[in-house]
Design an enzyme around this catalytic site. Structure first.
Site, PDB file in Angstrom:
ATOM      1  N   ILE A 170       0.811  -1.224   0.000  1.00 57.92           N
ATOM      2  CA  ILE A 170       0.000   0.000   0.000  1.00 57.92           C
ATOM      3  C   ILE A 170       0.843   1.272   0.000  1.00 57.92           C
ATOM      4  O   ILE A 170       0.317   2.377  -0.090  1.00 57.92           O
ATOM      5  CB  ILE A 170      -0.987   0.031   1.201  1.00 57.92           C
ATOM      6  CG1 ILE A 170      -0.235  -0.228   2.514  1.00 57.92           C
ATOM      7  CG2 ILE A 170      -2.109  -0.964   0.995  1.00 57.92           C
ATOM      8  CD1 ILE A 170      -1.106  -0.079   3.754  1.00 57.92           C
ATOM      9  N   GLY A 171       2.143   1.123   0.093  1.00 56.75           N
ATOM     10  CA  GLY A 171       2.970   2.339   0.068  1.00 56.75           C
ATOM     11  C   GLY A 171       4.450   2.002  -0.054  1.00 56.75           C
ATOM     12  O   GLY A 171       4.884   0.903   0.309  1.00 56.75           O
ATOM     13  N   GLY A 182       8.332   3.871   0.599  1.00 58.42           N
ATOM     14  CA  GLY A 182       9.115   5.018   1.032  1.00 58.42           C
ATOM     15  C   GLY A 182      10.531   4.845   0.539  1.00 58.42           C
ATOM     16  O   GLY A 182      10.819   3.912  -0.222  1.00 58.42           O
ATOM     17  N   PHE A 216      13.102   3.921   2.193  1.00 56.65           N
ATOM     18  CA  PHE A 216      13.799   2.777   2.752  1.00 56.65           C
ATOM     19  C   PHE A 216      12.863   1.662   3.218  1.00 56.65           C
ATOM     20  O   PHE A 216      13.285   0.791   3.955  1.00 56.65           O
ATOM     21  CB  PHE A 216      14.663   3.230   3.942  1.00 56.65           C
ATOM     22  CG  PHE A 216      15.831   4.061   3.519  1.00 56.65           C
ATOM     23  CD1 PHE A 216      17.029   3.467   3.163  1.00 56.65           C
ATOM     24  CD2 PHE A 216      15.713   5.440   3.445  1.00 56.65           C
ATOM     25  CE1 PHE A 216      18.092   4.228   2.748  1.00 56.65           C
ATOM     26  CE2 PHE A 216      16.783   6.214   3.038  1.00 56.65           C
ATOM     27  CZ  PHE A 216      17.979   5.607   2.684  1.00 56.65           C
ATOM     28  N   SER A 217      11.619   1.745   2.821  1.00 55.84           N
ATOM     29  CA  SER A 217      10.706   0.713   3.304  1.00 55.84           C
ATOM     30  C   SER A 217       9.568   0.494   2.318  1.00 55.84           C
ATOM     31  O   SER A 217       9.320   1.315   1.440  1.00 55.84           O
ATOM     32  CB  SER A 217      10.115   1.122   4.656  1.00 55.84           C
ATOM     33  OG  SER A 217       9.223   2.192   4.478  1.00 55.84           O
ATOM     34  N   THR A 218       8.923  -0.656   2.518  1.00 58.52           N
ATOM     35  CA  THR A 218       7.700  -0.948   1.772  1.00 58.52           C
ATOM     36  C   THR A 218       6.614  -1.152   2.811  1.00 58.52           C
ATOM     37  O   THR A 218       6.861  -1.765   3.856  1.00 58.52           O
ATOM     38  CB  THR A 218       7.887  -2.244   0.955  1.00 58.52           C
ATOM     39  OG1 THR A 218       8.984  -2.041   0.076  1.00 58.52           O
ATOM     40  CG2 THR A 218       6.646  -2.561   0.138  1.00 58.52           C
ATOM     41  N   VAL A 219       5.438  -0.638   2.537  1.00 54.64           N
ATOM     42  CA  VAL A 219       4.339  -0.784   3.500  1.00 54.64           C
ATOM     43  C   VAL A 219       3.276  -1.686   2.882  1.00 54.64           C
ATOM     44  O   VAL A 219       2.838  -1.457   1.747  1.00 54.64           O
ATOM     45  CB  VAL A 219       3.741   0.587   3.881  1.00 54.64           C
ATOM     46  CG1 VAL A 219       2.647   0.423   4.926  1.00 54.64           C
ATOM     47  CG2 VAL A 219       4.833   1.515   4.401  1.00 54.64           C
ATOM     48  N   LYS A 224       5.265  -2.204   7.969  1.00 58.17           N
ATOM     49  CA  LYS A 224       6.317  -1.423   7.308  1.00 58.17           C
ATOM     50  C   LYS A 224       7.598  -2.249   7.383  1.00 58.17           C
ATOM     51  O   LYS A 224       8.053  -2.580   8.479  1.00 58.17           O
ATOM     52  CB  LYS A 224       6.445  -0.072   8.030  1.00 58.17           C
ATOM     53  CG  LYS A 224       7.327   0.921   7.326  1.00 58.17           C
ATOM     54  CD  LYS A 224       7.183   2.301   7.966  1.00 58.17           C
ATOM     55  CE  LYS A 224       8.216   3.260   7.429  1.00 58.17           C
ATOM     56  NZ  LYS A 224       8.109   4.598   8.001  1.00 58.17           N
ATOM     57  N   ASP A 231      10.682  15.223   9.724  1.00 58.17           N
ATOM     58  CA  ASP A 231      10.235  14.993   8.341  1.00 58.17           C
ATOM     59  C   ASP A 231       8.725  15.227   8.228  1.00 58.17           C
ATOM     60  O   ASP A 231       8.003  14.413   7.640  1.00 58.17           O
ATOM     61  CB  ASP A 231      10.612  13.578   7.878  1.00 58.17           C
ATOM     62  CG  ASP A 231      10.615  13.446   6.355  1.00 58.17           C
ATOM     63  OD1 ASP A 231      10.637  14.494   5.659  1.00 58.17           O
ATOM     64  OD2 ASP A 231      10.594  12.312   5.850  1.00 58.17           O
TER      65      ASP A 231
END
Ligand SMILES: Nc1ncnc2c1ncn2[C@@H]1O[C@H](COP(=O)(O)OP(=O)(O)OP(=O)(O)O)[C@@H](O)[C@H]1O
Length: 346
Positions: free
Chosen positions: A9-10, A12, A14-17, A37, A131
């Site tokens: 669903i997302g 970033g 440094f990450s995948t959600v 995450k 951020d």
């Protein structure tokens, strides 16, 4: 708790959600749907930092909840996973982009109030988020509730950070000039977010900003501040100006902003039984200029002297100004057309 990873669903830096469903005996305390995450264990420092910070910030309704962590092995790779409250409405940045226009002021005010409450809590616990931007504000329920997320860059007050961090479009002058990432820098970023909600445009016009260096110079070395949207009410304009005070010592705090007239009207209370509804004008007098507020006089101090800008958009490992400036002279010109291409430096 058992869980099964679902659709992504997302993404970033440094990450995948992903969405995940939970099951098992201990799920009574967990929702059936959660967000997970994830990042490879070897580059999970930001996620682990996020977990530690969220641990200290639990119990605030305006901050996304964390349910724990787990390590898995997926396709031969060790993965670090953080379990978060699932925001079914996605993020506020996408909401503004997809609508293609400014949000109604009553919504801007409601969302801003929640963000400021969240920031009050974060700052009162001795943290800076570092951020703040609309992509890091998540929408819950029918889209009326928002919570602050993504604490991967958050830091404790006074903790020294060697690198420039955050998203350039939202960076405060003191962050650009002196690498100061404290609570006032979050307030500057809040101002940029309010501009974006209320105008549908980023605070710094992307067409005028050709590269990171020129943006850094504009933020750090000129007297210029982002344009205050004409669409905003006088209270709204004044609120934004309070966020864009160049000297961080003079900038309003989250606690002060909570009492600002822009946030004083509670739309929910008024729509259920009061006199003011979304779209109606507030009758009470709004401050005509920043000096109308008594707090303004008590916090004046000399204007900051700006120093040269040091920022590398392409590496988080550089340290010295010389090396940073060499990074700025790179011929790799980023694509500024969408704000998510601005680089987060960790
Ligand atoms: N709890 C959640 N529920 C629903 N969607 C989420 C959740 N957390 C994150 N997302 C989605 O995933 C996106 C990326 O998440 P996040 O910003 O936390 O990742 P990141 O790797 O820290 O990104 P960044 O590049 O901004 O640092 C968010 O903008 C949002 O759309």
């Amino acid at each position: 708790m058992k869980w099964i990873r679902g659709e992504t669903i997302g993404h970033g830096s440094f990450s995948t959600v992903s969405l995940a469903t939970t099951s098992g005996s201990s799920t009574s305390s967990f929702p059936k749907l959660i967000a997970v995450k994830s990042s490879g264990v070897v580059c999970s420092a930001a996620l682990r930092n996020e977990r530690d910070v969220l641990d200290d910030l639990r119990d605030c309704p305006e901050i996304v909840r964390c349910f724990g962590e787990a390590t898995t092995v997926e396709n031969g790779e060790e993965v670090y996973n953080l379990f978060l409250e699932y925001a079914s409405g996605g993020n506020l940045g996408d909401r503004v982009k997809n609508s293609g226009e400014a949000l109604p002021e009553c919504e801007v005010r409601r969302f801003t109030r929640s963000i400021v409450r969240g920031l009050c809590y974060i700052h009162s616990k001795g943290f800076a988020h570092c951020d703040v931007k609309l992509e890091n504000v998540l929408l819950f329920g029918d889209g009326g509730d928002v919570k602050i997320s993504d604490f991967g860059l958050a830091k404790r007050r006074g903790e020294n950070v060697a690198e420039i961090r955050g998203t350039p479009l939202y960076m405060a002058p003191e962050a650009v000039n002196h690498g100061e990432f404290e609570a006032p820098a979050d307030i500057w970023a809040l101002g940029c977010s309010v501009v974006e909600m209320s105008s549908g445009e980023t605070a710094w016009c992307l067409e005028e900003v050709t590269d990171v260096m020129s943006l850094m110079v504009r933020i750090g070395s000129s007297d210029e501040v982002p344009t205050v949207p004409v669409e905003l009410s006088e209270e709204g304009k004044d609120f934004v100006r309070k966020c864009f005070v160049k000297n961080p010592a003079d900038r309003w705090t989250a606690q002060m902003l909570l009492d600002h007239p822009f946030l004083a009207v509670d739309d929910d209370e008024n729509s259920s039984g009061g006199s003011l509804k979304c779209g109606e004008q507030k009758a009470s007098a709004s401050p005509r200029d920043p000096f109308d507020f008594p707090e303004w006089n008590s916090v004046q101090s000399p204007v900051t002297v700006c120093s040269p800008v040091c920022y590398s958009p392409f590496s988080c490992l550089v340290r010295s100004p010389e090396v940073r400036i060499i990074g700025l002279v790179s011929e790799n010109v980023p694509d500024w057309s969408v704000s998510c291409d601005w680089v987060n430096v960790r």
